[in-house]
Design a protein around this motif. Structure first.
Motif, short mmCIF file in Angstrom:
data_model
loop_
_atom_site.label_atom_id
_atom_site.label_comp_id
_atom_site.label_asym_id
_atom_site.label_seq_id
_atom_site.Cartn_x
_atom_site.Cartn_y
_atom_site.Cartn_z
N ALA A 246 -9.24 3.02 2.06
CA ALA A 246 -7.66 2.90 1.89
C ALA A 246 -7.53 2.34 0.79
N SER B 239 -7.15 1.24 9.58
CA SER B 239 -8.47 0.67 9.08
C SER B 239 -8.69 -0.64 9.65
N PHE C 23 -7.94 4.31 -2.51
CA PHE C 23 -6.98 5.47 -2.72
C PHE C 23 -5.51 4.65 -3.13
N LYS C 24 -5.54 3.42 -2.72
CA LYS C 24 -4.13 2.61 -3.14
C LYS C 24 -4.36 2.23 -4.55
N ASP D 263 -4.09 5.21 -6.76
CA ASP D 263 -2.60 5.42 -6.97
C ASP D 263 -1.81 4.48 -8.03
N GLN E 277 2.19 4.42 0.64
CA GLN E 277 1.93 5.60 1.66
C GLN E 277 0.52 5.52 2.42
N TYR E 278 -0.18 4.57 1.56
CA TYR E 278 -1.37 4.28 2.72
C TYR E 278 -1.20 3.06 3.46
N ALA F 221 -3.10 3.93 6.56
CA ALA F 221 -4.53 3.90 6.40
C ALA F 221 -4.93 2.37 6.41
N PRO G 136 0.82 -1.18 0.04
CA PRO G 136 0.18 0.08 -0.08
C PRO G 136 0.74 1.18 0.10
#
Length: 262
Positions: A69, A36, A72-73, A76, A28-29, A32, A26
């Protein structure tokens, strides 16, 4: 004066050796995802322990909490690597979770000696014919998209064949389920479901009952006409996950230089 140069052995890099790990990480996530997961597991434990919700609802809640999360991953991934590798990342994650669910069902049945009806894993409502039908056709569609996106090797073609047969089997089972459900409804039997029907392979499946195959060499293949439904779908998923992992690994190794995964 002669200088001696001490050469050091190259350090082993896990993510370079196994690029799927780099793709699935992940990045930078990570915080998160960790947060989570911690929140999801904590809330799930509380509501199950307090009797507020069953285990399957708590499991579903944890997945919902993890979803932002993941979104967003994968967004990206799309920006970094493009649509094809984003789909590969999503499919690996989804099938990985699916594998865990099948492994839990297998453990419940074979290790804990629960009944077949009790061995429903963590998401018991998902163990329904229409869910299996939709899921496996979605998997087949994504595999086709991966092939069209350039991930083409012998393992991906094998995955296509296996995923196609798996989807066909669940189509057969889903149609049988609908037909039997109509028969039960016509007889005014409304409190009995037709879930868990055998498919094409396995015990009491089409191959075991068909006049074309019964008593032939096909029935002598271990498990093909004798395995219970739970085992059949455990192995379907295990084979698909293995082929997907190998196909993805080979494809990423070939693209590492040009894609510069980081």
């Amino acid at each position: 004066m002669t200088h001696t140069t001490l050469s050091t052995a190259p350090r082993f890099n896990l993510q370079e050796s196994f690029p799927l790990i780099r793709l699935l990480h992940p990045k930078q996530y990570a915080w998160a995802v960790g947060l989570s997961l911690a929140v999801g597991l904590t809330v799930s434990w509380i509501i199950v322990a307090a009797g507020i919700a069953p285990l399957w609802a708590a499991t579903a809640l944890t997945l919902v909490i993890l979803l932002p999360a993941g979104f967003f991953k994968w967004r990206d991934d799309y920006r970094r690597y493009g649509r094809t590798l984003m789909l590969l990342s999503i499919l690996l994650t989804a099938q990985g979770l699916h594998t865990i669910e099948h492994l839990i069902q297998w453990t419940q049945y074979h290790i804990l000696y629960w009944t077949m009806r009790q061995s429903n894993g963590l998401l018991s409502p998902a163990n329904a014919e229409w869910v299996h039908f939709v899921w496996n056709w979605l998997v087949l569609i994504v595999v086709l998209l991966l092939l069209s996106g350039g991930i083409r090797n012998v393992w991906m073609w094998l995955l296509l064949v296996v995923a196609a047969f798996h989807a066909v089997e669940h189509t057969y089972t889903f149609i049988r389920y609908q037909l039997i459900l109509r028969e039960l409804t016509a007889m005014d039997i409304l409190n009995v479901t037709a879930q868990g029907l055998p498919g094409i392979v396995g015990r009491d499946g089409w191959l075991a009952r068909s006049e074309w195959t019964r008593g032939t060499w096909i029935c002598s293949i271990p498990g093909l006409t004798t395995a219970v439904r739970l085992d059949v779908h455990f192995w379907w998923n295990a084979i698909e996950m293995t082929l997907l992992g190998i196909a993805g690994h080979i494809a990423l190794r070939r693209r590492m230089q040009s894609l510069q995964l980081d």
